[in-house]
Design an enzyme around this catalytic site. Structure first.
Site, PDB file in Angstrom:
ATOM      1  N   TYR A  60       1.196  -8.478  16.679  1.00 24.54           N
ATOM      2  CA  TYR A  60       2.103  -7.059  15.187  1.00 24.54           C
ATOM      3  C   TYR A  60       2.671  -5.827  16.340  1.00 24.54           C
ATOM      4  CZ  TYR A  60       1.675  -3.555  11.797  1.00 24.54           C
ATOM      5  OH  TYR A  60       1.929  -2.196  11.369  1.00 24.54           O
ATOM      6  N   ASP A  90      14.228 -10.522   0.003  1.00 19.69           N
ATOM      7  CA  ASP A  90      13.812 -11.124   0.854  1.00 19.69           C
ATOM      8  C   ASP A  90      13.839 -10.986   2.255  1.00 19.69           C
ATOM      9  OD1 ASP A  90      11.895 -12.850   2.947  1.00 19.69           O
ATOM     10  OD2 ASP A  90      12.956 -15.287   1.951  1.00 19.69           O
ATOM     11  N   LEU A  91      13.057 -10.477   2.607  1.00 21.71           N
ATOM     12  CA  LEU A  91      13.301  -9.715   4.272  1.00 21.71           C
ATOM     13  C   LEU A  91      13.744 -10.738   5.044  1.00 21.71           C
ATOM     14  CD1 LEU A  91      11.940  -6.133   3.522  1.00 21.71           C
ATOM     15  CD2 LEU A  91      14.546  -6.880   3.409  1.00 21.71           C
ATOM     16  N   GLN A 127       0.722  -1.052   0.013  1.00 27.43           N
ATOM     17  CA  GLN A 127      -0.006  -0.386   0.303  1.00 27.43           C
ATOM     18  C   GLN A 127       0.694   1.469   0.280  1.00 27.43           C
ATOM     19  OE1 GLN A 127      -3.332   0.240   2.398  1.00 27.43           O
ATOM     20  NE2 GLN A 127      -2.763  -0.933   3.572  1.00 27.43           N
ATOM     21  N   TYR A 178       8.783   2.557   8.724  1.00 30.98           N
ATOM     22  CA  TYR A 178       7.315   2.095   9.880  1.00 30.98           C
ATOM     23  C   TYR A 178       7.114   1.729  11.024  1.00 30.98           C
ATOM     24  CZ  TYR A 178       7.960   5.777   5.114  1.00 30.98           C
ATOM     25  OH  TYR A 178       8.159   6.313   4.845  1.00 30.98           O
ATOM     26  N   THR A 223       4.180   2.353  14.132  1.00 32.60           N
ATOM     27  CA  THR A 223       2.017   1.213  14.494  1.00 32.60           C
ATOM     28  C   THR A 223       2.116   2.054  15.726  1.00 32.60           C
ATOM     29  OG1 THR A 223       0.809   0.219  13.921  1.00 32.60           O
ATOM     30  CG2 THR A 223       2.402  -0.131  15.305  1.00 32.60           C
ATOM     31  N   ALA A 225       6.207  -5.038   5.785  1.00 33.92           N
ATOM     32  CA  ALA A 225       6.201  -5.208   6.979  1.00 33.92           C
ATOM     33  C   ALA A 225       5.315  -6.847   7.045  1.00 33.92           C
ATOM     34  CB  ALA A 225       5.549  -4.302   7.524  1.00 33.92           C
ATOM     35  N   LYS A 277       6.529  -5.051  15.626  1.00 32.69           N
ATOM     36  CA  LYS A 277       6.898  -3.569  15.431  1.00 32.69           C
ATOM     37  C   LYS A 277       7.459  -2.912  16.643  1.00 32.69           C
ATOM     38  CE  LYS A 277       5.634  -2.134  11.965  1.00 32.69           C
ATOM     39  NZ  LYS A 277       6.842  -1.687  10.885  1.00 32.69           N
TER      40      LYS A 277
HETATM   41  N1  LIG Z   1      -2.048  -1.015   6.861  1.00 34.69           N
HETATM   42  C1  LIG Z   1      -1.653  -0.352   8.319  1.00 34.69           C
HETATM   43  O1  LIG Z   1      -2.895   0.192   8.862  1.00 34.69           O
HETATM   44  C2  LIG Z   1      -0.204   0.328   9.300  1.00 34.69           C
HETATM   45  C3  LIG Z   1      -0.632   1.285  10.099  1.00 34.69           C
HETATM   46  C4  LIG Z   1       0.142   2.091  11.133  1.00 34.69           C
HETATM   47  C5  LIG Z   1       1.417   1.311  10.235  1.00 34.69           C
HETATM   48  N2  LIG Z   1       1.643   0.760   9.358  1.00 34.69           N
HETATM   49  C6  LIG Z   1       2.839   0.003   8.755  1.00 34.69           C
HETATM   50  O2  LIG Z   1       3.101   1.097   7.692  1.00 34.69           O
HETATM   51  C7  LIG Z   1       4.202   0.028   7.243  1.00 34.69           C
HETATM   52  C8  LIG Z   1       3.816  -0.076   5.277  1.00 34.69           C
HETATM   53  O3  LIG Z   1       2.619  -0.801   5.097  1.00 34.69           O
HETATM   54  P1  LIG Z   1       1.863  -1.273   4.224  1.00 34.69           P
HETATM   55  O4  LIG Z   1      -0.051  -1.285   4.176  1.00 34.69           O
HETATM   56  O5  LIG Z   1       2.503  -0.555   3.215  1.00 34.69           O
HETATM   57  O6  LIG Z   1       2.102  -2.742   4.440  1.00 34.69           O
HETATM   58  P2  LIG Z   1       1.345  -3.311   3.382  1.00 34.69           P
HETATM   59  O7  LIG Z   1       0.578  -2.872   2.221  1.00 34.69           O
HETATM   60  O8  LIG Z   1       0.783  -5.132   3.796  1.00 34.69           O
HETATM   61  O9  LIG Z   1       2.387  -3.943   1.826  1.00 34.69           O
HETATM   62  C9  LIG Z   1       3.509  -4.766   3.040  1.00 34.69           C
HETATM   63  C10 LIG Z   1       4.260  -5.539   1.783  1.00 34.69           C
HETATM   64  O10 LIG Z   1       5.696  -6.023   2.367  1.00 34.69           O
HETATM   65  C11 LIG Z   1       6.838  -6.994   1.879  1.00 34.69           C
HETATM   66  N3  LIG Z   1       6.409  -8.154   2.356  1.00 34.69           N
HETATM   67  C12 LIG Z   1       5.845  -9.574   2.997  1.00 34.69           C
HETATM   68  N4  LIG Z   1       6.637 -10.466   3.068  1.00 34.69           N
HETATM   69  C13 LIG Z   1       8.223  -9.485   2.662  1.00 34.69           C
HETATM   70  C14 LIG Z   1       9.599 -10.671   2.751  1.00 34.69           C
HETATM   71  N5  LIG Z   1       9.905 -11.246   3.036  1.00 34.69           N
HETATM   72  N6  LIG Z   1      10.551  -9.414   2.314  1.00 34.69           N
HETATM   73  C15 LIG Z   1       9.947  -8.092   1.507  1.00 34.69           C
HETATM   74  N7  LIG Z   1       9.029  -7.762   1.491  1.00 34.69           N
HETATM   75  C16 LIG Z   1       8.056  -8.610   2.219  1.00 34.69           C
HETATM   76  C17 LIG Z   1       4.823  -6.995   0.853  1.00 34.69           C
HETATM   77  O11 LIG Z   1       5.565  -7.618  -0.704  1.00 34.69           O
HETATM   78  P3  LIG Z   1       5.210  -8.158  -1.936  1.00 34.69           P
HETATM   79  O12 LIG Z   1       4.639  -7.594  -2.078  1.00 34.69           O
HETATM   80  O13 LIG Z   1       6.110  -7.998  -2.789  1.00 34.69           O
HETATM   81  O14 LIG Z   1       4.895  -9.528  -1.293  1.00 34.69           O
HETATM   82  C18 LIG Z   1       4.151  -5.966   0.867  1.00 34.69           C
HETATM   83  O15 LIG Z   1       3.621  -5.271  -0.147  1.00 34.69           O
HETATM   84  C19 LIG Z   1       4.436  -0.851   8.070  1.00 34.69           C
HETATM   85  O16 LIG Z   1       5.698  -0.570   8.245  1.00 34.69           O
HETATM   86  C20 LIG Z   1       3.592  -1.213   8.503  1.00 34.69           C
HETATM   87  O17 LIG Z   1       3.876  -2.117   9.805  1.00 34.69           O
HETATM   88  C21 LIG Z   1       0.767   0.423   8.395  1.00 34.69           C
END
Ligand SMILES: NC(=O)c1ccc[n+]([C@@H]2O[C@H](COP(=O)([O-])OP(=O)(O)OC[C@H]3O[C@@H](n4cnc5c(N)ncnc54)[C@H](OP(=O)(O)O)[C@@H]3O)[C@@H](O)[C@H]2O)c1
Length: 302
Positions: free
Chosen positions: A124, A35-36, A11, A98, A100, A59, A128
């Site tokens: 989660y 691969d993280l 996202q 980032y 949370t 994440a 974090k």
């Molecule tokens: N979502 C929320 O409401 C929220 C709220 C507060 C904070 N945050 C933080 O904001 C940040 C961005 O969140 P987001 O919602 O954009 O996350 P997201 O849409 O779930 O995207 C996370 C990305 O992580 C990648 N990923 C998963 N497994 C992986 C691996 N083994 N190696 C490398 N990459 C991997 C995936 O890549 P692929 O698609 O290429 O597999 C995915 O595109 C994160 O730090 C999250 O904790 C999120």
């Protein structure tokens, strides 16, 4: 300047596709490229790429799945950021990471400060928090931006779910006892780009680092947010939006009731803030309208 971006299909990560490439070389990676969960691969990749800035958006972000997959969750949210931080330190690079609102228990009645005691209610949030703490002890130059309630025009998120459910439901039950500040990933990405520009024009050692809260201004419940989404979606059938309590919902992870973060420290330090949540929602709804009208005029695939 060379920027290494992780999570580029996510996202938030995908919002950086419009990053100004004229002043920065951007190496975008998803899980296929890097691969993280593999510590050695992270070290090798970062040493080869030699970035001056690492933006880590990757994440394990599915809160309910995290309760059953704590090892995978901790690998991505706690181990990986620490390894990235250690490698950033080795290269004298800046890490932007980032975190949370879920690091807090949500028992306060006024916005959480960066100095407030974290006490996560779910796996989660704990993962974090471990990531934050590991980064802090790596001595890397790192900026940790705590976000909350993020959503975008694409992907799986609250806004997309409400728009989808509204198409075939007469009534939606939405939690009215959680309060937060819905924040668009576009706004977070633009703010991050602004920070990167500030960093490139600053003396590295004088650039502020540490934990900062960064969310939209204002506040709303999920129930109120759902109503606002539907009010801004012309042409869509408007289901009844019934307020419900969190305990009634089917979610697996415990969630904090009060998720507001004070962004005063960010504003005082960097001199800007994110737009109010309603304005951000308006921009994202406009983006969805544009995407929908482009899809309508696009020739059918054969
Ligand atoms: N979502 C929320 O409401 C929220 C709220 C507060 C904070 N945050 C933080 O904001 C940040 C961005 O969140 P987001 O919602 O954009 O996350 P997201 O849409 O779930 O995207 C996370 C990305 O992580 C990648 N990923 C998963 N497994 C992986 C691996 N083994 N190696 C490398 N990459 C991997 C995936 O890549 P692929 O698609 O290429 O597999 C995915 O595109 C994160 O730090 C999250 O904790 C999120």
């Amino acid at each position: 300047m060379r920027i290494l971006l992780t999570g580029s299909n996510g996202q938030l990560g995908s919002e950086f596709r419009t990053l100004d490439r004229s002043t920065a070389e951007v190496i975008s990676t998803g899980s296929r490229e890097l691969d993280l969960t593999d510590e050695q691969e992270i070290r090798r990749y970062v040493r080869d790429a030699k970035p001056s800035v690492i933006i880590n958006t990757a994440a394990f972000s599915d809160m309910d799945a995290a309760e059953r997959n704590w090892d995978a969750c901790f690998a991505l949210n706690a181990m990986a950021p620490v390894v990235l931080a250690e490698e950033a330190h080795r290269l004298d690079a800046l890490l932007i990471h980032y975190s949370t609102d879920q690091v807090f228990a949500g028992t306060k009645t006024e916005p959480y400060l960066e100095t407030d005691y974290p006490a996560p209610l779910n796996v989660y949030g704990a993962s974090k928090l471990a990531g934050e703490q590991g980064i802090a002890s790596s001595f890397a130059r790192a900026l940790i931006l705590r976000l909350g309630w993020i959503y975008s025009a694409r992907g799986e998120n609250f806004l997309r779910s409400i728009l989808r459910l509204a198409r075939y439901s007469d009534e939606l039950h939405v939690a009215a006892d959680q309060i937060g500040a819905p924040t668009s990933t576009k706004a977070v990405a633009r703010a991050t780009e602004r920070l990167v520009r500030m960093y490139s024009g600053a003396h590295k050692t004088q650039f502020p680092t540490g934990i900062f809260h960064l969310t939209a201004s204002g506040s709303i419940t999920w129930h109120g947010f759902a109503q606002a989404i539907l009010a801004m979606a012309p042409g869509l059938k408007k289901p009844l939006v019934t307020p419900t309590e969190t305990a009634e919902s089917a979610s697996f992870a415990r969630r904090p009731r009060y998720c507001l973060l004070s962004c005063q420290k960010f504003y005082t330090t960097f001199g800007f803030e994110l737009a109010p949540w309603k304005q951000q929602l308006g921009e994202v709804m406009e983006e969805i309208r544009e995407m929908d009208s482009e899809a309508e005029v696009a020739p059918a695939q054969t």
